[in-house]
Design a protein around this motif. Structure first.
Motif, PDB file in Angstrom:
ATOM      1  N   LEU A   1      48.986  39.049  37.055  1.00 39.09           N
ATOM      2  CA  LEU A   1      48.926  38.639  38.201  1.00 39.09           C
ATOM      3  C   LEU A   1      49.447  39.690  39.056  1.00 39.09           C
ATOM      4  CD1 LEU A   1      50.128  34.981  38.626  1.00 39.09           C
ATOM      5  CD2 LEU A   1      47.905  35.888  38.931  1.00 39.09           C
ATOM      6  N   ILE A   2      48.766  40.352  40.147  1.00 40.42           N
ATOM      7  CA  ILE A   2      49.487  41.191  40.829  1.00 40.42           C
ATOM      8  C   ILE A   2      49.458  40.828  42.160  1.00 40.42           C
ATOM      9  CG2 ILE A   2      48.939  43.645  41.857  1.00 40.42           C
ATOM     10  CD1 ILE A   2      47.063  44.174  39.555  1.00 40.42           C
ATOM     11  N   THR A   3      50.614  40.984  42.700  1.00 45.49           N
ATOM     12  CA  THR A   3      51.329  40.284  44.064  1.00 45.49           C
ATOM     13  C   THR A   3      50.868  41.234  45.241  1.00 45.49           C
ATOM     14  OG1 THR A   3      53.481  41.241  44.012  1.00 45.49           O
ATOM     15  CG2 THR A   3      52.930  39.074  43.129  1.00 45.49           C
ATOM     16  N   VAL A   4      50.524  40.797  46.324  1.00 42.58           N
ATOM     17  CA  VAL A   4      50.208  41.444  47.371  1.00 42.58           C
ATOM     18  C   VAL A   4      50.996  40.739  48.611  1.00 42.58           C
ATOM     19  CG1 VAL A   4      47.692  42.378  46.870  1.00 42.58           C
ATOM     20  CG2 VAL A   4      47.983  40.035  47.980  1.00 42.58           C
ATOM     21  N   PRO A   5      51.175  41.278  49.650  1.00 47.68           N
ATOM     22  CA  PRO A   5      51.786  40.799  50.997  1.00 47.68           C
ATOM     23  C   PRO A   5      50.649  39.458  51.430  1.00 47.68           C
ATOM     24  CG  PRO A   5      51.958  43.048  51.056  1.00 47.68           C
ATOM     25  CD  PRO A   5      51.069  42.801  50.045  1.00 47.68           C
ATOM     26  N   ALA A   6      51.273  38.673  51.786  1.00 48.22           N
ATOM     27  CA  ALA A   6      50.585  37.486  52.299  1.00 48.22           C
ATOM     28  C   ALA A   6      49.475  37.975  53.473  1.00 48.22           C
ATOM     29  CB  ALA A   6      51.168  36.508  52.628  1.00 48.22           C
ATOM     30  N   ASN A   7      50.052  38.750  54.396  1.00 49.31           N
ATOM     31  CA  ASN A   7      49.456  39.493  55.677  1.00 49.31           C
ATOM     32  C   ASN A   7      48.441  40.466  55.060  1.00 49.31           C
ATOM     33  OD1 ASN A   7      50.991  41.745  56.589  1.00 49.31           O
ATOM     34  ND2 ASN A   7      52.492  40.504  55.470  1.00 49.31           N
TER      35      ASN A   7
ATOM     36  N   GLN B   1      42.514  45.364  52.030  1.00 50.55           N
ATOM     37  CA  GLN B   1      43.721  45.837  51.460  1.00 50.55           C
ATOM     38  C   GLN B   1      43.828  44.919  50.035  1.00 50.55           C
ATOM     39  OE1 GLN B   1      46.085  44.389  54.725  1.00 50.55           O
ATOM     40  NE2 GLN B   1      46.858  46.609  54.752  1.00 50.55           N
ATOM     41  N   ARG B   2      43.259  43.507  50.129  1.00 53.57           N
ATOM     42  CA  ARG B   2      43.197  43.038  48.637  1.00 53.57           C
ATOM     43  C   ARG B   2      42.154  43.436  47.784  1.00 53.57           C
ATOM     44  NH1 ARG B   2      45.679  37.507  49.223  1.00 53.57           N
ATOM     45  NH2 ARG B   2      46.744  37.768  51.384  1.00 53.57           N
ATOM     46  N   LYS B   3      40.928  43.656  48.173  1.00 56.09           N
ATOM     47  CA  LYS B   3      39.785  44.398  47.500  1.00 56.09           C
ATOM     48  C   LYS B   3      40.378  45.719  46.962  1.00 56.09           C
ATOM     49  CE  LYS B   3      36.271  41.567  48.944  1.00 56.09           C
ATOM     50  NZ  LYS B   3      35.350  41.354  50.150  1.00 56.09           N
ATOM     51  N   ALA B   4      41.014  46.608  47.622  1.00 50.05           N
ATOM     52  CA  ALA B   4      41.539  47.651  47.387  1.00 50.05           C
ATOM     53  C   ALA B   4      42.517  47.652  46.141  1.00 50.05           C
ATOM     54  CB  ALA B   4      42.315  48.545  48.349  1.00 50.05           C
ATOM     55  N   THR B   5      43.361  46.407  46.400  1.00 55.16           N
ATOM     56  CA  THR B   5      44.333  46.263  45.047  1.00 55.16           C
ATOM     57  C   THR B   5      43.552  45.785  43.849  1.00 55.16           C
ATOM     58  OG1 THR B   5      45.958  45.577  46.729  1.00 55.16           O
ATOM     59  CG2 THR B   5      46.380  44.963  44.559  1.00 55.16           C
ATOM     60  N   ARG B   6      42.386  45.058  43.923  1.00 53.05           N
ATOM     61  CA  ARG B   6      41.765  44.777  42.810  1.00 53.05           C
ATOM     62  C   ARG B   6      40.880  46.061  42.143  1.00 53.05           C
ATOM     63  NH1 ARG B   6      37.855  39.684  44.532  1.00 53.05           N
ATOM     64  NH2 ARG B   6      39.355  38.145  44.344  1.00 53.05           N
ATOM     65  N   GLU B   7      40.587  46.837  43.042  1.00 52.65           N
ATOM     66  CA  GLU B   7      39.997  48.191  42.692  1.00 52.65           C
ATOM     67  C   GLU B   7      41.016  48.867  41.827  1.00 52.65           C
ATOM     68  OE1 GLU B   7      36.635  48.377  46.165  1.00 52.65           O
ATOM     69  OE2 GLU B   7      38.513  49.718  46.318  1.00 52.65           O
ATOM     70  N   ALA B   8      42.329  49.027  42.396  1.00 56.41           N
ATOM     71  CA  ALA B   8      43.407  49.778  41.742  1.00 56.41           C
ATOM     72  C   ALA B   8      43.457  49.118  40.361  1.00 56.41           C
ATOM     73  CB  ALA B   8      44.772  49.592  42.330  1.00 56.41           C
ATOM     74  N   ALA B   9      43.669  47.844  40.160  1.00 53.43           N
ATOM     75  CA  ALA B   9      43.645  47.276  38.695  1.00 53.43           C
ATOM     76  C   ALA B   9      42.528  47.671  37.979  1.00 53.43           C
ATOM     77  CB  ALA B   9      43.615  45.792  38.778  1.00 53.43           C
ATOM     78  N   GLN B  10      41.241  47.892  38.380  1.00 50.21           N
ATOM     79  CA  GLN B  10      40.129  47.966  37.648  1.00 50.21           C
ATOM     80  C   GLN B  10      40.122  49.459  37.470  1.00 50.21           C
ATOM     81  OE1 GLN B  10      36.760  47.351  40.091  1.00 50.21           O
ATOM     82  NE2 GLN B  10      35.500  46.592  38.542  1.00 50.21           N
ATOM     83  N   LEU B  11      40.431  50.376  38.092  1.00 51.56           N
ATOM     84  CA  LEU B  11      40.810  51.981  37.979  1.00 51.56           C
ATOM     85  C   LEU B  11      41.859  52.031  36.701  1.00 51.56           C
ATOM     86  CD1 LEU B  11      40.711  53.208  41.563  1.00 51.56           C
ATOM     87  CD2 LEU B  11      39.063  53.623  39.958  1.00 51.56           C
ATOM     88  N   ALA B  12      42.797  51.153  36.647  1.00 51.43           N
ATOM     89  CA  ALA B  12      43.784  51.351  35.835  1.00 51.43           C
ATOM     90  C   ALA B  12      43.469  50.591  34.364  1.00 51.43           C
ATOM     91  CB  ALA B  12      45.334  50.638  36.354  1.00 51.43           C
ATOM     92  N   GLY B  13      42.338  49.913  34.385  1.00 49.90           N
ATOM     93  CA  GLY B  13      41.810  49.598  33.121  1.00 49.90           C
ATOM     94  C   GLY B  13      42.265  47.991  32.841  1.00 49.90           C
TER      95      GLY B  13
ATOM     96  N   ASN C   1      41.815  44.301  32.910  1.00 49.81           N
ATOM     97  CA  ASN C   1      40.541  43.446  33.084  1.00 49.81           C
ATOM     98  C   ASN C   1      40.862  42.068  33.839  1.00 49.81           C
ATOM     99  OD1 ASN C   1      38.861  45.390  32.115  1.00 49.81           O
ATOM    100  ND2 ASN C   1      39.448  44.947  30.100  1.00 49.81           N
ATOM    101  N   ARG C   2      41.547  41.348  33.117  1.00 51.21           N
ATOM    102  CA  ARG C   2      41.663  40.189  33.753  1.00 51.21           C
ATOM    103  C   ARG C   2      43.026  40.044  34.618  1.00 51.21           C
ATOM    104  NH1 ARG C   2      42.664  35.418  29.743  1.00 51.21           N
ATOM    105  NH2 ARG C   2      42.025  34.050  31.530  1.00 51.21           N
ATOM    106  N   VAL C   3      42.299  40.426  36.069  1.00 52.47           N
ATOM    107  CA  VAL C   3      43.497  40.303  37.038  1.00 52.47           C
ATOM    108  C   VAL C   3      43.231  39.326  38.245  1.00 52.47           C
ATOM    109  CG1 VAL C   3      44.129  41.706  38.811  1.00 52.47           C
ATOM    110  CG2 VAL C   3      43.759  42.785  36.827  1.00 52.47           C
ATOM    111  N   LYS C   4      44.251  38.535  38.641  1.00 49.69           N
ATOM    112  CA  LYS C   4      44.203  37.725  39.828  1.00 49.69           C
ATOM    113  C   LYS C   4      45.346  38.294  40.791  1.00 49.69           C
ATOM    114  CE  LYS C   4      42.931  33.408  37.295  1.00 49.69           C
ATOM    115  NZ  LYS C   4      43.367  32.022  37.027  1.00 49.69           N
ATOM    116  N   LEU C   5      44.968  38.027  42.113  1.00 53.17           N
ATOM    117  CA  LEU C   5      45.985  38.565  43.088  1.00 53.17           C
ATOM    118  C   LEU C   5      46.811  37.213  43.512  1.00 53.17           C
ATOM    119  CD1 LEU C   5      43.766  40.625  45.490  1.00 53.17           C
ATOM    120  CD2 LEU C   5      45.176  41.271  43.441  1.00 53.17           C
TER     121      LEU C   5
END
Ligand SMILES: Nc1ncnc2c1ncn2[C@@H]1O[C@H](COP(=O)(O)OP(=O)(O)OP(=O)(O)O)[C@@H](O)[C@H]1O
Ligand SMILES: [Mg+2]
Length: 503
Positions: free
Chosen positions: A119-125, A130-142, A144-148
């Motif tokens: 689970l990766i945390t993001v600011p509520a706002n 910004q959320r999709k970029a965070t998902r992309e960061a997770a993907q780029l880091a390899g 796989n199963r990630v939730k925000l």
């Protein structure tokens, strides 16, 4: 199996999991087992890639090393924010990916299990980009199963952890390094329900450091008639301003007096605690104005709040509890500040264990969206306007549809622009999600197209279109911008794969 809670912060990033005793626990830095957080800072040079404390140590001796910081604040902006020694331009999500990779290396060094989800945390706002970029960061880091997960929800979970008892209404004041969230939640034995959230990406500890930097630069100008502006001097000054802040907030400290050498010239300066408080007075008031808006959105007043939770490192600024206490009419010692640096990572670890395994005892978690979601249309007066389909503070997932009609008989596609917006003290804030084109197979005049705008469980936007007569989904065309972005990300993925992060 290992389930991680990751607080990917503007200044510090932390990773936690539930240990064998069912307690949330942080992973230490590979290099220094006494260090439980990773400064979110990256350098890429001839000697490879350095992330976190190892780099901070190098910067003490080599302040001129290039470095990327605060890139979380640029998430969602598809452009380079750091240029490495090979003149490659790194996007914020790729830099975040390097921080994630470093953290995962730490985990690998200390855990014997495989990471099965995070689970990766993001600011509520955070908005959609910004959320999709965070998902992309997770993907780029390899990963796989990630939730925000929203940061205040994580902090509230840690607060409610092991706490039995009556339902209560919780106000989370989360002032971190770069962002601020104010959130009202209902906490009960069966789960956690967010009621309203407001925030700002302009309020965080970094701005506080900037006030001190500006003060010192003014003083430098007064004494020497010039203002240093080169990158290395400003970075050195930023570190100094940060240390000054941490000294000034210590109990009993009334001033900091130092002689500095900056850009080859000495500077004597004194900053008193009183003056520091004057500098940040308006800044803290602005965060309270956000709190007022949040309470209003929840239809509540301070008196309805059972517990006020302060979290994020900057909530340790003495002015924060002072002003919240005054505004809420609550004595300072009734404000709860439990491990403000770790609360988000701990809460995320608790929820990761529950959410990924889905086992018994998993509590209900109800998040909300922080933005209105709509489509740009022409208003009655002929001016562009936004037709809002999903209102801000609606529980997610949420979806609403609207039907548009084609204008011409030969019109083979329908293009819409999706928009997120919210009201702030500075006026209406709006961000376009871009244009979405849908193909119409059998065009005819006034062909109906039902557009559905949805927030998924993690606050990301999903846009679909269907033919309301047949119910058939329409094909979405990929535009040139998204194709270019995908190509760019693929290239950055290859840069990341080609780097070794020095431990
Ligand atoms: N005692 C203190 N008093 C005031 N500020 C502090 C104190 N300790 C840390 N800070 C500030 O808190 C900030 C870091 O807090 P935190 O780790 O919660 O932020 P973050 O998670 O990196 O940022 P964000 O949540 O905004 O992405 C820094 O700006 C730091 O200077
Ligand atoms: Mg944080």
């Amino acid at each position: 199996m290992l389930y991680l809670g990751i607080d990917l912060g503007t200044t510090y990033s932390l990773v936690a999991h539930m240990n064998d005793h069912g307690q949330p626990t942080l992973f230490p830095d590979y290099h220094n087992a006494n260090e439980f957080r990773t400064p979110s800072v990256v350098h890429i040079g001839d000697e490879g890639c350095f992330v976190g404390s190892a780099l901070e140590e190098m910067l003490e001796d080599e302040p001129e090393l290039s470095q990327a910081r605060f890139f979380k604040l640029a998430m969602g902006e598809p452009e380079g924010v750091y240029r490495d020694h090979r003149q490659r331009h790194w996007w914020p999500q790729s830099l975040s990916a390097l921080v994630l990779k470093k953290i995962l290396n730490d985990v690998e060094a200390f855990a014997h299990d495989e990471v099965a989800g995070a689970l990766i945390t993001v600011p509520a706002n955070f908005n959609d980009a910004q959320r999709k970029a965070t998902r992309e960061a997770a993907q780029l880091a390899g990963l796989n199963r990630v939730k925000l997960l929203d940061e205040p929800v994580a902090a509230a979970t840690f607060y409610g952890y092991n706490r039995k008892g009556a339902e209560q209404t919780l106000f989370v004041y989360d002032l971190g390094g770069g962002t601020f969230d104010a959130t009202v939640l209902q906490v009960g034995d069966d789960g956690l329900y967010a009621l309203a959230t407001e925030g700002s990406n302009q309020h965080g500890g970094m701005r506080v450091d900037q006030f001190i930097m500006d003060f010192i630069l003014d003083e430098y100008h007064r004494q020497h008639g010039v203002r240093p502006s080169d990158e290395t001097t400003l970075m050195t000054l930023r570190r100094f301003a940060h240390d000054t802040k941490l000294t000034l907030v210590k109990p009993g400290k009334t001033k900091v007096a130092k002689t500095l050498v900056l850009a080859g010239k000495t500077l004597d300066f004194v900053l008193t605690r009183d003056l520091f408080h004057q500098m940040i007075d308006t800044f803290v008031d602005e965060t309270l104005a956000v709190c007022t808006r949040c309470l209003k959105a929840a239809g509540l007043e301070w008196s309805f709040i059972d517990t006020i939770l302060l979290t994020g490192g900057s909530s340790l600024l003495p002015l924060v509890p002072e002003k919240i206490s005054r505004a809420s009419g609550r004595p300072k010692d009734q404000l709860v500040c439990r491990q403000p640096h770790q609360a988000v990572a701990y809460g995320a670890a608790i929820l990761a264990a529950q959410q990924f395994t889905g086992g018994g005892g998993a509590k209900k978690l109800q998040s909300i969206c922080a933005y209105d979601l709509g489509i740009r249309v022409r208003g009655a007066d002929g001016q562009p306007a936004v037709k809002v389909l999903v209102n801000k503070n609606t529980p997610v997932p949420a979806a609403e549809s609207t039907t548009f009609y084609t204008n011409r008989a030969d019109q083979a596609r329908l293009i819409i622009e999706a928009v997120q917006q919210r009201e702030t003290d500075q006026g209406q804030e709006e961000s376009s999600l871009g244009f979405f084109a849908f193909t119409i197979d059998n065009p005819r005049a006034k062909y109906p197209v039902e557009i559905k705008l949805a927030y998924d469980l993690e606050g990301c936007v999903v846009i679909t279109a269907c033919d309301p007569e047949t119910g058939r989904q329409m094909q979405q065309e990929m535009d040139k911008d998204s194709q270019a972005m995908d190509r760019e990300l693929l290239e950055q993925q290859s840069w990341i794969n080609g780097l070794v992060i020095n431990q």
